[in-house]
Write a protein that holds these residues in place. Sequence first.
Motif, PDB file in Angstrom:
ATOM      1  N   ALA A 400       0.835  -1.207   0.000  1.00  0.00           N
ATOM      2  CA  ALA A 400       0.000   0.000   0.000  1.00  0.00           C
ATOM      3  C   ALA A 400       0.868   1.254   0.000  1.00  0.00           C
ATOM      4  O   ALA A 400       0.536   2.260  -0.637  1.00  0.00           O
ATOM      5  N   LYS A 401       2.003   1.206   0.718  1.00  0.00           N
ATOM      6  CA  LYS A 401       2.895   2.359   0.779  1.00  0.00           C
ATOM      7  C   LYS A 401       3.482   2.672  -0.599  1.00  0.00           C
ATOM      8  O   LYS A 401       3.500   3.826  -1.040  1.00  0.00           O
ATOM      9  N   VAL A 402       3.976   1.611  -1.302  1.00  0.00           N
ATOM     10  CA  VAL A 402       4.542   1.791  -2.642  1.00  0.00           C
ATOM     11  C   VAL A 402       3.455   2.268  -3.609  1.00  0.00           C
ATOM     12  O   VAL A 402       3.679   3.166  -4.434  1.00  0.00           O
ATOM     13  N   ALA A 403       2.264   1.650  -3.502  1.00  0.00           N
ATOM     14  CA  ALA A 403       1.156   2.033  -4.392  1.00  0.00           C
ATOM     15  C   ALA A 403       0.775   3.494  -4.191  1.00  0.00           C
ATOM     16  O   ALA A 403       0.489   4.217  -5.159  1.00  0.00           O
ATOM     17  N   LEU A 404       0.786   3.933  -2.943  1.00  0.00           N
ATOM     18  CA  LEU A 404       0.447   5.330  -2.636  1.00  0.00           C
ATOM     19  C   LEU A 404       1.473   6.290  -3.253  1.00  0.00           C
ATOM     20  O   LEU A 404       1.112   7.291  -3.869  1.00  0.00           O
TER      21      LEU A 404
END
Length: 589
Positions: A400-404
């Motif tokens: 989720a962090k990378v996607a954000l």
Amino acid sequence: MALDGIAVHALVKQFNTEILSSKVDKIYQPEKDEITMTFRSINGTKKLLLSASSSNPRAHFSEISKKNPLSAPMFCMLLRKHLCGGKLIAVRQKGLERSIDFCIESYTELGDLTIKHLIIEIMGKHSNIILTDDGGKILDSIKHIDFTLSSVRQILPGMMYSCPPPQDKINPLECEYSDIVRVIESADEKIKADKLIVQSFEGISPLAAREMCHRALQGTDFLVSSLSPGMQKLLCDSIFSLFEDIKNERFEPCIIYDKVSKRPLDFCAHNIEQYQQMANVQKCSSISEAVEAYYALRDSEERKKQKTAALAKLVANNIDRCAKKLVLLQQTIDGARDRERHKLYADLITANLYRINDGEKSVVVQNFYSEQCEDIIIPLDTSITPQQNAQRYYKKYNKAKVALEQAQKQLEIANEELLYLESVMQNISLAADEEDISSIRSELCSQGYVNARTNERKRKNEQPSKPMHFVSSDGFDIYVGKNNTQNDYVTLKLANSSDIWFHTKNFAGSHTIIKLGLDKDVPDRTMLEAASLAAFYSSAKNSPKVEVDYTRIKNVKKPSGAKPGMVIYENYNTIYIEPDEELAEKLKK
């Protein structure tokens, strides 16, 4: 159709009066369905425009100049071969049909005297311009009509010319009063009076029919069944009176303008009274003047729409793509908001591994990250160990962090692309000629939206377009870019560091500069005029008030790698201004 048989009759009279016996001097074909001919006589020259446009077919004298192609089309070359140097010996109209026959006497290459007929048929989408010899054989036409387009009448070189199929209507030029009485008395009672006139008499437009009804009955919405004998007589008198004016060539050409928009609504070869106070009726010195005034703006807008349709569709499709992409990216960002919760679950599971048994569906643990230290229920996957559950939540957090991070970067890029495409769409609306369209096409090609090979074919023999030039009431030069390429030129090359730069706030629009020269003291009037131009040449042109930012050119920068026309600026002020089309026309150089 505004150009009815009556108007054509008035045009034929004017042509016979003003250019009969004149020599054909020059012939051009600025559009694929339009030609211009210059007639020269001892009284001077007249330029005749003949258009077979599906939307705006017409014939009239013209004062408007258009750019001609560098290579003349084949039909234009043929007209030059047969007609240049020839003498116009007659201009004819059959009845009140919407066709005009220009009879031109000329010599062949062998010195033989011949007569050629240049015929324009003004019939909506079936309009055409046809060249025939004196025997009626078609030499060529501006539109070729074969069996696939019409099974009734073909227009092809080598075929014999035949007139359009006749309509079963009464010719007003040969009409007697008794014929009008018979039409009224034998009509279907359920038909409206103005519609009956249009259906019964040749060359009569709905506008002319309504005018006859209005003059007789002080209204236009009457069924034949509602007319008393006295009203029928008044209507017959009105029709006969107008027909007598046509026979005796008594014309009063006029244009009807909308009171609010001031755009031409219609024109007529005779005076119009039916609109009363609802529209402005302006008389013209000639029918040709009325026709040109009516069609000038309509035809310009229509041709511009046709030429920019492909680019506008391309840009609109990319705008839709960007809008959908923004929605998906925002959904990704919204979905990544739970990432901290996943990390919290992973940390708490790791801290409480000693309390968690394999196969448990959930675990209740104390949230030691919170000041209240409340209990939290953490769902677990029973098929894996507690340690693996912690790793699963860590993976969700990292994903989720990378996607954000990626979504936020892509969101910024997509927003910039959307702003750029909206500016291009605004530029397309400002394109005035083929050079402007070509400049926009090249810009889109440089950005990868248009195939480079296709663009190279389009750009052949075309000249670069130039920004618009205005002169303020105080004598200052004002330049306005019509597309992003011109915007870059105006801002980054034409302007000096001390010149003043204008742009609409939060709207796509043209870069506008005031060239100061030696005079650095700019009057307020010039500042307001430049701001008004920036507002008018923007996507906010229809707004009552527009915010326009202005600053010195030295405060305007173009970021590295930015798309054409994209700049950033600082140390600016804002003017609230009303876009003014009349001012733009007044100041145009």
